[in-house]
Write a protein that holds these residues in place. Structure first.
Motif, PDB file in Angstrom:
ATOM      1  N   UNK A  27       0.854  -1.194   0.000  1.00 47.67           N
ATOM      2  CA  UNK A  27       0.000   0.000   0.000  1.00 47.67           C
ATOM      3  C   UNK A  27       0.888   1.240   0.000  1.00 47.67           C
ATOM      4  N   UNK A  28       0.881   1.967  -1.123  1.00 49.76           N
ATOM      5  CA  UNK A  28       1.736   3.143  -1.261  1.00 49.76           C
ATOM      6  C   UNK A  28       0.954   4.443  -1.125  1.00 49.76           C
ATOM      7  N   UNK A  29      -0.362   4.358  -1.219  1.00 52.24           N
ATOM      8  CA  UNK A  29      -1.213   5.556  -1.189  1.00 52.24           C
ATOM      9  C   UNK A  29      -2.495   5.225  -0.434  1.00 52.24           C
ATOM     10  N   UNK A  58       4.143   6.433   6.692  1.00 53.65           N
ATOM     11  CA  UNK A  58       3.360   7.233   5.751  1.00 53.65           C
ATOM     12  C   UNK A  58       3.434   8.712   6.109  1.00 53.65           C
ATOM     13  N   UNK A  59       3.271   9.528   5.086  1.00 53.97           N
ATOM     14  CA  UNK A  59       3.318  10.977   5.258  1.00 53.97           C
ATOM     15  C   UNK A  59       1.954  11.567   4.891  1.00 53.97           C
ATOM     16  N   UNK A  60       1.387  12.364   5.789  1.00 54.78           N
ATOM     17  CA  UNK A  60       0.123  13.045   5.516  1.00 54.78           C
ATOM     18  C   UNK A  60       0.388  14.213   4.571  1.00 54.78           C
ATOM     19  N   UNK A 116       8.334   5.916   0.968  1.00 56.58           N
ATOM     20  CA  UNK A 116       9.034   5.482  -0.247  1.00 56.58           C
ATOM     21  C   UNK A 116       8.503   6.216  -1.471  1.00 56.58           C
ATOM     22  N   UNK A 117       7.168   6.290  -1.586  1.00 53.71           N
ATOM     23  CA  UNK A 117       6.576   6.976  -2.730  1.00 53.71           C
ATOM     24  C   UNK A 117       6.876   8.466  -2.672  1.00 53.71           C
ATOM     25  N   UNK A 118       6.833   9.044  -1.480  1.00 46.68           N
ATOM     26  CA  UNK A 118       7.117  10.472  -1.337  1.00 46.68           C
ATOM     27  C   UNK A 118       8.540  10.781  -1.810  1.00 46.68           C
ATOM     28  N   UNK A 119       9.506   9.949  -1.385  1.00 47.00           N
ATOM     29  CA  UNK A 119      10.891  10.164  -1.805  1.00 47.00           C
ATOM     30  C   UNK A 119      11.031  10.013  -3.320  1.00 47.00           C
ATOM     31  N   UNK A 124      12.207  12.614  -8.283  1.00 44.48           N
ATOM     32  CA  UNK A 124      11.965  12.790  -9.714  1.00 44.48           C
ATOM     33  C   UNK A 124      11.847  14.268 -10.060  1.00 44.48           C
ATOM     34  N   UNK A 125      11.195  15.031  -9.156  1.00 43.30           N
ATOM     35  CA  UNK A 125      11.068  16.465  -9.396  1.00 43.30           C
ATOM     36  C   UNK A 125      12.427  17.141  -9.319  1.00 43.30           C
ATOM     37  N   UNK A 126      13.242  16.688  -8.348  1.00 43.64           N
ATOM     38  CA  UNK A 126      14.570  17.291  -8.188  1.00 43.64           C
ATOM     39  C   UNK A 126      15.433  17.015  -9.401  1.00 43.64           C
ATOM     40  N   UNK A 127      15.317  15.803  -9.970  1.00 39.30           N
ATOM     41  CA  UNK A 127      16.140  15.439 -11.132  1.00 39.30           C
ATOM     42  C   UNK A 127      15.801  16.264 -12.356  1.00 39.30           C
TER      43      UNK A 127
END
Length: 282
Positions: A27-29, A58-60, A116-119, A124-127
Motif C-alpha cells: 500500500x503506497x497511497x 506514511x506521510x500526511x 518510499x513513494x514520497x521520496x 523525480x522532481x529534483x532530477x
C-alpha cells in the motif's frame, strides 16, 4: 466499523478507504473519505491496524473538508482521475466499497503517501529541476502567462485583480470538478485558489504558484499603511501563520476603525483590543 469489516468491500454510509497498491500488493497511497473528521480518523486508525501497517511509514499530504458537489457516491469509478494519476505511478486504485452520500454536502478527507513513494516523487522532481537558480517572477507575471495554474494562497492576495481577461477563478473547488475541467477542451485558463495545494497534488497543472504567509514585520507594515499610523511587529510575533495574510490585515484594520468610532477608544487601545478579538482571546 470493525477490524475485519474495514477490509471487506461493501456499501457504506460512514467512510470509505481508497488505496493505491503496487505490483507486490504494498500500500503506497491511502485516501479516506468520511462524513466527519472524527470518523475519518477512526477509519484510518482501524485500517492501519487491520492491514498491519505502521503510521510512521506514511506521510500526511492533505487533510480537510471537501464539497460533494452533488455526487451520489464515492467509488473507484467516481475517482477515475485519481486512478489515472496513480496508474502513471505504477499503482492500482482499490477501495473497501462505496460511500453513499445521500444527504451529505461535505466530506472530510485524509490523504497519505508512503515515505518510499514520497521520496520517489520528490527525487523525480529534483532530477528535472534546472541546475541554475531561475530569476524571481511576480505572481501577476505568472498568471499573465494564461496557463492553468494552482495557487496556494496563504498570503491572502486578491487573485481576481491579477487574472488575465477570460480566466476562470475557482476557490477551493471539489477535486473531481477540477479534474473534469482540466480534461475538457477549453479556450480559457483555469486558476484554482486554495490554502491546501496537497488536495490537488495528483492533477496535472502546468504552473503551481505558492504565496506564503506574510512575516510579522510585513503584516505590521501592511496594517500600518491601512490605518495611517505605525503598528509594531511585536503584536504579531505569536500570530498563527494562517492569520498573517492580507485579507486578515484588512479585517483587522476594519475592526480597529469600528472600535475607535463606536467605542470611542484611542488608536493604540483599539489596536490592542482588536488583536485580542482577532485571535479569539477574552
Amino acid at each position: 466499523m470493525g477490524m475485519d469489516d474495514i477490509l471487506i468491500p461493501k456499501e457504506r454510509r460512514d467512510a470509505v478507504v481508497l488505496i493505491g497498491v503496487d505490483r507486490s500488493g504494498s500500500v503506497e497511497f491511502i485516501k479516506v473519505y468520511a462524513v466527519s473528521e472524527e470518523t475519518a480518523k477512526e477509519t484510518l486508525e482501524e485500517f492501519f491496524s487491520a492491514k498491519g501497517l505502521f503510521p510512521s511509514d506514511y506521510r500526511l499530504v492533505s487533510r480537510g473538508a471537501e464539497e460533494t458537489g452533488g455526487k451520489a457516491a464515492i467509488t473507484t469509478r467516481s475517482e477515475s482521475s485519481l486512478g489515472a494519476s496513480l496508474s502513471r505511478l505504477g499503482l492500482r486504485l482499490l477501495s473497501n466499497g462505496v460511500l453513499y452520500l445521500e444527504g451529505v454536502d461535505r466530506v472530510y478527507q485524509f490523504t497519505l503517501v508512503s515515505e518510499d513513494l514520497y521520496r520517489r516523487i520528490t527525487s523525480e522532481k529534483a532530477e528535472t529541476s534546472p541546475e541554475f537558480e531561475p530569476p524571481a517572477i511576480l505572481p501577476e507575471d505568472v498568471l499573465s502567462l494564461g496557463l492553468d495554474t494552482l495557487v496556494e494562497n496563504l498570503r491572502g492576495t486578491e487573485l481576481d485583480e491579477l487574472l488575465p481577461e477570460g480566466a476562470l477563478l475557482l476557490r477551493e473547488p471539489p477535486v473531481d470538478r477540477v479534474a473534469e475541467i482540466l480534461a475538457e477542451a477549453r479556450d480559457y485558463p483555469v486558476v484554482v485558489e486554495t490554502k491546501d495545494a496537497g488536495k490537488y497534488w495528483f492533477l496535472d497543472f502546468p504552473v503551481v504558484l505558492r504565496l506564503p504567509p506574510l512575516s510579522p514585520d510585513d503584516f505590521a507594515a501592511e496594517l500600518s499603511a491601512m490605518l495611517g499610523f505605525e503598528v509594531g511587529a511585536g503584536y504579531f510575533l505569536d500570530y498563527p501563520p494562517e492569520k498573517l495574510n492580507l485579507r486578515n490585515a484588512k479585517a483587522l484594520a476594519r475592526l480597529v476603525r469600528v472600535l475607535v468610532e463606536k467605542r470611542g477608544l484611542g488608536e493604540r487601545e483599539a489596536l490592542a483590543l482588536a488583536v485580542r478579538l482577532n485571535l479569539g482571546e477574552p
